[in-house]
Design a protein around this motif. Structure first.
Motif, PDB file in Angstrom:
ATOM      1  N   UNK A 496      84.442 -35.529   2.644  1.00 33.44           N
ATOM      2  CA  UNK A 496      83.266 -36.912   2.487  1.00 33.44           C
ATOM      3  C   UNK A 496      81.786 -36.772   1.818  1.00 33.44           C
ATOM      4  N   UNK A 497      81.673 -36.119   0.664  1.00 28.80           N
ATOM      5  CA  UNK A 497      79.934 -35.984   0.655  1.00 28.80           C
ATOM      6  C   UNK A 497      79.159 -37.353   1.417  1.00 28.80           C
ATOM      7  N   UNK A 498      79.793 -38.811   0.988  1.00 29.36           N
ATOM      8  CA  UNK A 498      79.403 -39.813   1.421  1.00 29.36           C
ATOM      9  C   UNK A 498      78.836 -39.571   3.595  1.00 29.36           C
ATOM     10  N   UNK A 499      80.185 -39.180   3.354  1.00 31.89           N
ATOM     11  CA  UNK A 499      80.074 -39.450   5.257  1.00 31.89           C
ATOM     12  C   UNK A 499      79.354 -38.036   5.510  1.00 31.89           C
ATOM     13  N   UNK A 500      79.280 -37.291   5.100  1.00 28.93           N
ATOM     14  CA  UNK A 500      78.634 -36.063   5.470  1.00 28.93           C
ATOM     15  C   UNK A 500      76.758 -36.511   5.994  1.00 28.93           C
ATOM     16  N   UNK A 501      77.191 -37.092   4.986  1.00 33.23           N
ATOM     17  CA  UNK A 501      75.055 -37.889   5.194  1.00 33.23           C
ATOM     18  C   UNK A 501      75.037 -38.871   5.719  1.00 33.23           C
ATOM     19  N   UNK A 502      75.940 -39.369   6.367  1.00 31.21           N
ATOM     20  CA  UNK A 502      76.235 -40.297   7.260  1.00 31.21           C
ATOM     21  C   UNK A 502      76.179 -39.977   8.456  1.00 31.21           C
ATOM     22  N   UNK A 503      77.332 -38.821   9.061  1.00 30.46           N
ATOM     23  CA  UNK A 503      77.115 -37.838  10.219  1.00 30.46           C
ATOM     24  C   UNK A 503      75.305 -37.214  10.569  1.00 30.46           C
TER      25      UNK A 503
END
Length: 655
Positions: A496-503
């Motif tokens: 997931x792109x949103x999870x990538x930026x959150x991590x």
């Protein structure tokens, strides 16, 4: 009636004994005085009871003056200590003595301890508190007889040793008070006029003494039970039929701080979410959340059992306490620090500097690097340098778990969530890491459905167990790690792109071993000395040629591969020199050849593919050994090969 015709009074132990009363009591009193005069002249009057005669003889031998009557007392400090020591006995006996006195309005009742010291009295003022009634002090008297014979006794007025006591014309009965072990701890003595004294009086005194003993035993039992309740490592709450709290122990008071049992029924006070403790079925190890006023939600594992009076007994164990015990059993702590990371290469020092800076915050860290570079070592060092260093460090390898178990491992599950689930449910890694750090290794291997749940936890700071209907607040710092290019995974739709930026708040790349070859000699010597210390062997030296070979190798498995190789060589080496012949053949073949990957691959993913294929080729297609060298699971290795559409058979056929 002639004195010679009189027989001795029947003793208390005689089953048909009776006491004289009325005019007969006066006649017996006159005869006892005559017997006393005969005893003083050295005679043995036959109508005097043997036990009384024996007591008179002991009193005479002790030279106790029968004409002098002054009570003896212990020193004030000693008396105060005696009264304090016997406070419970006095408290229990006081009301029973007052009830007994109601049947003898002109009487006197006194309580002494096992040494004959008066502790309390009621009625006529005959024996002041502190007066000593032992036979060696006061001569023959009823209390002294009971202390010696330790049974129910009576003494008529004329049987006393002291003249003043005989002149009172009072009859006495005394019975022992015993503790839970049957040991005499006191004496209860009733003094009454002849008109109010008969055989039934003895039974009344004995019943009163036994009542005191029973009350003491009951108090001891209750105190023992309360002590057990207080030392239990779980909360216990006892309610009556109406749900009113009767008892709660120390642990329950700690869980529900400030709880006032008198403020209402248990359901009103604790507010169990979606349930009623007064009506829910009896159960064992059921998870329940409480929402009492003024405090945060409290999640507990409870058991509910019936009480003998129709009420209910609730035992509780707070989830966070269970998690703490679980973490102790798991050994959920970080052992590595930045000082333990060996190497002086610039790229490594840059990574360490950046990691130290990240340890001062709670921001999410994303570690990237090839397998075996020490990503978990960095994660532990960041945790140990952070303000959370005293809290748990929990690690989870997302690539080592079956896809359908990742969510239950991360988030836990409620009781009965799925077939085969543990009764009472189970806490997930987020709950176990509460307050500390959760290290998610191989984050790229996490299934998409678990990624969605993980994103919610990162955004809301709360976790919902599988099958549960309510969330639990958690305070966890996330450190994730991957050996893949997560952006490539995002483009392919597997992450997931949103999870990538959150991590990827703080990104940190761990250099591969080939990128810091100057650290290899130091690492090799460190591993050799540590291993030989465990084996209690002399550390062997590495020859210059062998060291050049180690520096020339491309190390697809990085530091983990180097450490495994050193362990293998040290165990198989018989001498004190490690040379080229101790190395695997594939390593010595490339000593004079430049690495096949001298031209850097275009991406980290391509670099990873080349290194994995080199390891598999070096292991002649043995995937189990290759996975061990690479530090990944065989499942993860199979997934990568399938993703790259690699034909394993073709690799094996070329060997």
């Amino acid at each position: 009636m002639q004195i010679q015709e009189r027989k001795p009074f029947k003793d208390e132990s005689d089953p048909i004994f009776s006491l004289p009363d009325g005019s007969e009591a006066g006649e017996w009193d006159r005869l006892l005085w005559l017997g006393w005069y005969d005893f003083e002249r050295g005679e043995q009057p036959g109508w005097i009871r043997p036990t009384i005669l024996q007591s008179w003889q002991r009193s005479q031998q002790r030279a106790i003056d029968p004409e002098s009557f002054i009570y003896a007392f212990p020193p004030p400090e000693e008396l105060a200590a005696i009264l304090e020591f016997n406070a419970e006995l006095i408290a229990v006996a006081r009301s029973i003595m007052e009830n007994l006195l109601a049947y003898n309005p002109d009487g006197h009742i006194n309580l002494t301890d096992a040494q004959g010291v008066t502790l309390h009295y009621c009625g006529s003022d005959l024996t002041p508190v502190g007066s000593i009634l032992r036979e060696e002090v006061l001569g023959t008297n009823c209390t002294a007889r009971c202390l010696i014979e330790q049974r129910l006794v009576y003494v008529l007025s004329g049987e006393n040793w002291k003249t003043d006591l005989r002149r009172r014309h009072r009859q006495c009965a005394a019975a022992p008070v015993r503790d839970v072990n049957g040991q005499l701890i006191g004496v209860l003595t009733l003094t009454a006029t002849p008109d109010n004294f008969n055989a039934h009086t003895l039974g009344t005194v004995q019943a009163a003494a036994e009542a005191v003993s029973q009350q003491l035993m009951l108090r001891s039992l209750l105190a023992e039970q309360q002590s057990i309740l207080e030392t239990l490592n779980e909360g216990v709450i006892v309610c009556d039929r109406q749900g009113r709290i009767k008892t709660l122990n120390r642990y329950a008071r700690q869980i529900f701080s400030g709880l006032d049992p008198a403020a209402g029924p248990i359901d009103v006070l604790l507010k169990p979410q979606g349930e009623s403790l007064q009506t829910m079925p009896f159960c064992n190890d059921r998870e329940l959340q409480f929402l009492p006023d003024g405090v945060k939600p409290i999640a507990c594992l409870i058991s509910l059992m019936p009480a003998p009076d129709g009420g209910r007994v609730v035992s509780l164990r707070e989830n966070k306490r269970i998690r703490a015990i679980t973490r102790q059993v798991m050994g959920a702590s970080a052992s590595y620090t930045f000082e333990m990371i060996r190497g002086h290469a610039p790229r490594l020092q840059q990574a360490i500097h950046k990691a130290r800076a990240s340890s001062r915050t709670d921001s999410t860290v994303l570690l990237s690097g090839e397998s075996g570079t020490g990503k978990e070592l960095f994660a532990q060092a960041i945790h140990n340098a952070s303000p959370r260093h005293q809290e748990p460090f929990i690690a989870l390898n997302c690539g080592a778990l079956p896809r359908d178990l990742v969510q239950s491992e991360l988030f836990g599950y409620a009781d009965g969530a799925f077939t085969g689930s543990r009764r009472g449910g189970s806490a997930g890694k987020f709950e176990l890491a509460d307050g500390g750090t959760l290290f998610l290794d191989e984050i790229a291997e996490m299934p998409l459905e678990a990624q969605t749940s993980l994103l919610r936890v990162l955004q809301e700071n709360e976790v919902v167990r599988i099958g549960a209907s309510y969330p639990l607040k958690v305070n966890v710092r996330i450190i994730a790690a991957t050996h893949c290019n997560l952006l490539d995974a995002v483009e392919k739709g597997s992450f997931r792109r949103d999870l990538y930026y959150r991590l990827n708040v703080i990104s940190l790349e761990i250099p591969a071993l080939r990128q810091r070859q100057e650290d290899i000699p130091d690492l090799v010597n460190t591993f050799i000395h540590a291993l030989c210390a465990r084996l209690k062997r002399i550390p062997p030296q590495v020859s210059p040629g062998a060291m050049r070979c180690l520096e020339a190798w491309h190390w697809p498995g990085n530091v983990r591969e180097l450490e495994n190789l050193v362990e293998r060589i040290v165990n198989l080496c018989d001498g004190l020199i490690i040379d080229l012949q101790d190395f695997p053949e594939e390593m010595t073949q490339v000593i004079d050849q430049p690495p096949s990957y001298a031209e850097a691959p275009s991406s980290l993913l391509e670099q990873e593919r080349q290194h994995i294929l080199q390891v598999i080729s070096a292991q002649r297609g043995n995937l189990r050994q290759s996975a061990q060298l690479l530090g990944i699971s065989r499942t993860a290795l199979y997934n990568k090969l399938n993703q790259w559409q690699v034909n394993i058979a073709s690799i094996r056929n070329t060997q």
